[in-house]
Enzyme design. Structure first.
Site: not given
Ligand code: NDP
Length: 452
Positions: A132, A172
């Site tokens: 990662k 991510d």
């Molecule tokens: P994105 O950046 O596309 O979206 C993240 C979302 O989560 C946004 O809506 C963001 O809001 C919100 N968010 C992030 N950090 C915070 C926080 N500290 N508090 C509140 N809201 C938060 O990321 P992904 O959708 O790709 O990833 C989401 C999760 O899924 C993560 O845990 C990631 O590790 C996991 N994941 C992702 C994969 C992938 O293929 N992308 C695969 C497996 C797991 P804001 O814009 O306001 O920060």
């Protein structure tokens, strides 16, 4: 033969050592606890796993790189961020795992994600190790040109550590198609090679797999559906709360809707939206993917069925299913109490470690089906591995073929976790099933490959 309780006390001792050796890394400690606390039955049953040094090697990354990332904003001001890549375990294949760009990123966060990734990747049954990376860079509010300059600077150091047979990053939080494009461009420029398999999540038309953007969310919904099927239910007509509004959340909502469930929420760090009619995905995609706006804009434009709640907890909204899809530790013990009180049937983790250990414990005790992220959200990395396979063969599969492969992998992961839990006297406990099944595959490969 060691007993379970002797093994448990050895693992507890090891966890204390991990905390001393890795100070100020609470997320990594949490992830190590979560896995090691479930391994006693398998280590006690299979003496080869008690071999001195095996688990000690597993919790120590093979390599950790930290580097300076200087870049200039549109006004010419210089910023200095910190870049990370933790290459945790390559016993099963090249290191594989995403890059996260978020101000909360530090070494402990990347290590927790890399450690989880080892077991998740093992569960897919594919040939990928765990790693990662990321940076404390915050892309919010930055222009495309600033994001491009940052990505180019980041890759100017990262390129020397990665490669299609060595280490294959993906997206991510904060890293989507736009960032992967800039990163790939800089890698190609520096190396003077078209090495498509060095990054996954690429654009369609230049090496990206169809269904990769959808894969994590779709996969999580398939996992939730499989858990419900075990209990004689299906998704049709169920109400679902989803957190986040990024890649994982959007395609979770899309698949839930396609399978007849009603996904009524989404969120970001500003608050959450409830839409009783079900989230309108065209509108959400327009706001989040095109305009890169905030979720309150959704409620403003959607009309009477939707309202925005600033701050607060999305888990206060009553529903049959909860699919946390934002970030770590976003579903607390108090949230779990609320969900249980409101009659939740299943919680399936789209995000990595979104549910605190206390909340997991409460949910399981209350009989709620609980799908841990390393199993439930493995669809994303699985389709990344399928993207690598397509790149290697210089071919592109149809969306239908990729989706069928994804569905088969998710079914297989569910069955593996379910059967492993039963085998180790923990029926219905997907946490134990996922940890033990992932561990067995990695540990067998590590033992076969000697002390390295
Ligand atoms: P994105 O950046 O596309 O979206 C993240 C979302 O989560 C946004 O809506 C963001 O809001 C919100 N968010 C992030 N950090 C915070 C926080 N500290 N508090 C509140 N809201 C938060 O990321 P992904 O959708 O790709 O990833 C989401 C999760 O899924 C993560 O845990 C990631 O590790 C996991 N994941 C992702 C994969 C992938 O293929 N992308 C695969 C497996 C797991 P804001 O814009 O306001 O920060």
């Amino acid at each position: 033969m060691t007993t379970r309780s002797e093994t448990q006390s050895t693992l507890t001792h090891l966890l204390t050592e991990i905390e001393h050796r890795n100070p100020a890394q609470p997320e990594f400690h949490q992830a190590a606890h979560e896995v090691l606390e479930t391994l006693a039955p398998v280590v006690a049953a299979r003496p080869e796993y008690a071999e001195p040094g095996l688990i000690e090697r597993l919790v120590e990354p093979e390599r950790q790189v930290i580097f300076r990332v200087p870049w200039q904003d549109d006004q010419g001001r210089v910023h200095v961020n910190r870049g990370f890549r933790v290459e945790f375990n390559s016993a099963l294949g090249p290191y594989k795992g995403g890059l996260r760009f978020h101000p909360s990123v530090n070494l402990g966060v990347i290590k927790f994600l890399g450690f989880e990734q080892i077991f998740k990747n093992a569960l897919t049954g594919l040939g990928i190790g765990g790693g990662k990376g990321g940076s404390d860079f915050d892309p919010h509010g930055r222009s495309d040109a600033e994001v491009m300059r940052f990505c180019q600077s980041f890759m100017t150091e990262l390129y020397r550590h990665i490669g299609e047979h060595t280490d294959v990053p993906a997206g991510d939080i904060g890293v989507g198609g736009r960032e992967i494009g800039y990163l790939f461009g800089q890698y190609r420029r520096i190396t003077n090679r078209w090495e498509a398999g060095v990054l996954t999540g690429k654009g369609q038309g230049w090496g990206g797999s169809l269904i990769r953007p959808e894969a994590t969310g779709y996969g999580n919904v398939l996992f939730a559906a499989a858990m419900l099927r075990e209990r004689g239910e299906d998704l049709e007509g169920q109400t679902a709360v989803v957190s986040g509004s990024g890649n994982v959340a959007i395609y979770t909502i899309e698949k839930l809707t396609a399978l007849g469930a009603n996904a009524i929420t989404c969120s970001d760090s500003s608050g959450y939206v409830v839409d009783e009619k079900g989230i309108d995905l065209d509108l959400l995609k327009q706001i989040k993917e095109v305009e890169r706006g905030r979720v309150d804009a959704y409620a403003e434009r959607r009309g009477a069925s939707a309202h925005f709640v600033a701050g607060g907890s999305v888990w206060d909204v009553p529903a049959d299913l909860a699919l946390p899809s934002a970030t770590q530790n976003e579903l607390t013990e108090a949230d779990a109490e609320t969900l249980i009180r409101n009659g939740v049937k299943a919680v399936s983790e789209g995000a990595n470690m979104p549910t605190t250990p206390e909340a997991v414990h409460l949910l399981q005790k209350a009989g709620v089906a609980f799908g841990p992220g390393k199993a439930a959200n493995a669809g994303g990395v699985a389709v990344s591995a399928l993207e690598m396979a397509q790149n290697h063969a210089r071919t592109a599969w149809t969306a239908q073929r990729v989706e069928e492969e994804l569905a088969a992998i998710m079914t297989n992961i569910h069955t593996t976790c379910h059967e492993t839990a039963e085998r180790y006297d923990a029926p219905g406990d997907y946490v134990t099933g996922a940890n033990i099944a992932g561990f067995e595959r990695v540990a067998d490969a590590m033992l076969a490959q000697g002390v390295i």
